[in-house]
Design a protein around this motif. Structure first.
Motif, PDB file in Angstrom:
ATOM      1  N   UNK A 145       0.838  -1.294   0.109  1.00 35.09           N
ATOM      2  CA  UNK A 145       0.024   0.041  -0.055  1.00 35.09           C
ATOM      3  C   UNK A 145       0.715   1.179  -0.098  1.00 35.09           C
ATOM      4  N   UNK A 146       2.136   1.213  -0.410  1.00 38.10           N
ATOM      5  CA  UNK A 146       2.817   2.108  -0.735  1.00 38.10           C
ATOM      6  C   UNK A 146       3.372   2.355  -2.164  1.00 38.10           C
ATOM      7  N   UNK A 147       3.668   3.633  -2.806  1.00 33.65           N
ATOM      8  CA  UNK A 147       4.134   3.847  -4.236  1.00 33.65           C
ATOM      9  C   UNK A 147       5.038   2.824  -4.521  1.00 33.65           C
ATOM     10  N   UNK A 148       6.087   2.644  -3.695  1.00 31.75           N
ATOM     11  CA  UNK A 148       7.275   2.017  -3.952  1.00 31.75           C
ATOM     12  C   UNK A 148       7.852   2.332  -5.323  1.00 31.75           C
ATOM     13  N   UNK A 149       7.970   3.631  -5.338  1.00 30.63           N
ATOM     14  CA  UNK A 149       8.329   4.250  -7.040  1.00 30.63           C
ATOM     15  C   UNK A 149       9.095   5.617  -6.766  1.00 30.63           C
ATOM     16  N   UNK A 150      10.324   5.507  -7.155  1.00 31.72           N
ATOM     17  CA  UNK A 150      11.021   6.948  -7.052  1.00 31.72           C
ATOM     18  C   UNK A 150      11.404   7.093  -8.686  1.00 31.72           C
ATOM     19  N   UNK A 151      10.839   8.302  -9.152  1.00 32.32           N
ATOM     20  CA  UNK A 151      11.192   8.522 -10.678  1.00 32.32           C
ATOM     21  C   UNK A 151      12.180   9.693 -10.720  1.00 32.32           C
ATOM     22  N   UNK A 152      12.817   9.774 -11.872  1.00 38.43           N
ATOM     23  CA  UNK A 152      13.812  10.447 -11.835  1.00 38.43           C
ATOM     24  C   UNK A 152      13.932  11.163 -13.287  1.00 38.43           C
ATOM     25  N   UNK A 153      13.287  12.159 -13.757  1.00 39.01           N
ATOM     26  CA  UNK A 153      13.337  12.702 -15.025  1.00 39.01           C
ATOM     27  C   UNK A 153      14.596  12.968 -15.397  1.00 39.01           C
ATOM     28  N   UNK A 154      15.250  12.868 -16.434  1.00 41.09           N
ATOM     29  CA  UNK A 154      16.403  12.933 -16.973  1.00 41.09           C
ATOM     30  C   UNK A 154      16.609  14.523 -17.528  1.00 41.09           C
ATOM     31  N   UNK A 155      17.354  15.318 -16.973  1.00 41.58           N
ATOM     32  CA  UNK A 155      17.849  16.520 -17.612  1.00 41.58           C
ATOM     33  C   UNK A 155      18.382  16.691 -19.020  1.00 41.58           C
ATOM     34  N   UNK A 156      19.233  15.414 -19.086  1.00 40.09           N
ATOM     35  CA  UNK A 156      20.034  15.181 -20.335  1.00 40.09           C
ATOM     36  C   UNK A 156      19.354  13.561 -20.842  1.00 40.09           C
ATOM     37  N   UNK A 157      18.610  13.636 -21.542  1.00 36.01           N
ATOM     38  CA  UNK A 157      18.062  12.246 -22.017  1.00 36.01           C
ATOM     39  C   UNK A 157      19.198  12.000 -23.001  1.00 36.01           C
ATOM     40  N   UNK A 158      19.237  10.266 -23.051  1.00 35.59           N
ATOM     41  CA  UNK A 158      20.419   9.893 -23.655  1.00 35.59           C
ATOM     42  C   UNK A 158      19.646   8.886 -24.802  1.00 35.59           C
ATOM     43  N   UNK A 159      20.322   8.578 -26.047  1.00 36.35           N
ATOM     44  CA  UNK A 159      19.764   7.792 -26.937  1.00 36.35           C
ATOM     45  C   UNK A 159      20.608   6.207 -26.886  1.00 36.35           C
ATOM     46  N   UNK A 160      19.891   5.084 -26.877  1.00 35.06           N
ATOM     47  CA  UNK A 160      20.411   3.848 -26.794  1.00 35.06           C
ATOM     48  C   UNK A 160      20.423   3.564 -28.385  1.00 35.06           C
ATOM     49  N   UNK A 161      21.452   2.839 -28.968  1.00 28.38           N
ATOM     50  CA  UNK A 161      21.860   2.480 -30.222  1.00 28.38           C
ATOM     51  C   UNK A 161      22.223   0.938 -29.955  1.00 28.38           C
ATOM     52  N   UNK A 162      22.031   0.312 -31.275  1.00 25.50           N
ATOM     53  CA  UNK A 162      22.181  -1.233 -31.323  1.00 25.50           C
ATOM     54  C   UNK A 162      23.677  -1.316 -31.281  1.00 25.50           C
TER      55      UNK A 162
END
Ligand SMILES: NC(=O)N[C@@H](O)C(=O)O
Ligand code: NI
Length: 162
Positions: A145-162
């Protein structure tokens, strides 16, 4: 920033969680010799001290594609989270070490289609990221019954490539 996705290995993922697969020999042969059991391969934690319990849910997630823009990391401070694919498709796993309460240098991994993962309690990660439809996963994580979630919006989003 760009990050290249590496093949998922137990060694590479060890700081973040467990890799579940049927490589190598089984720990036990069961069912009259017709089944190999890869026994107790994940460190599960559901925070019983704060009233948590284990639950199994099904996620049906929209498939994404590479290059993938990651703009948010999250963690579950009160429990582990396992993602078990219900199809034989690779999926993308993004994790990061903790650096004084914030995500550190992220890592990206690609599963081989026959691997599941268990994120250890408190591990920073990207949300479930399938790369093919139907994006169906069994998810074993904390119910409470707790959120159990901590979110961290990234100031510098990054791109994942193959
Ligand atoms: N929010 C939720 O249940 N899922 C996320 O934790 C995730 O890691 O996908
Ligand atoms: Ni999560």
């Amino acid at each position: 920033m760009q990050i290249k996705a590496d093949p998922l290995t137990p060694e590479g993922f060890a700081p973040f969680g467990d890799v579940l697969d049927a490589t190598g020999g089984p720990d036990k042969i069961i069912n009259a010799g017709l089944c190999g059991r890869y026994h107790d391969r994940a460190r599960l934690d559901f925070g019983p001290e704060t009233g948590g319990r284990a639950g199994i849910s099904i996620f049906k997630a929209e498939p994404r594609s590479l290059p993938y823009l990651c703009d948010l990391l999250e963690r579950h401070p009160e429990g582990s989270q396992a993602f078990i694919p219900m199809s034989a498709d690779p999926f993308l796993v993004i994790v990061a070490p903790d650096d004084r309460g914030q995500p550190g240098q992220p890592r990206a991994f690609l599963t081989n289609g026959a691997q599941a993962i268990n994120l250890h309690r408190g591990t920073w990660h990207g949300v479930l990221t399938p790369l093919a439809a139907p994006g169906l996963f069994a998810v074993i994580d904390r119910i409470g019954n707790t959120a159990n979630l901590e979110e961290y919006p990234l100031a510098d989003p990054f791109t994942v490539i193959a």
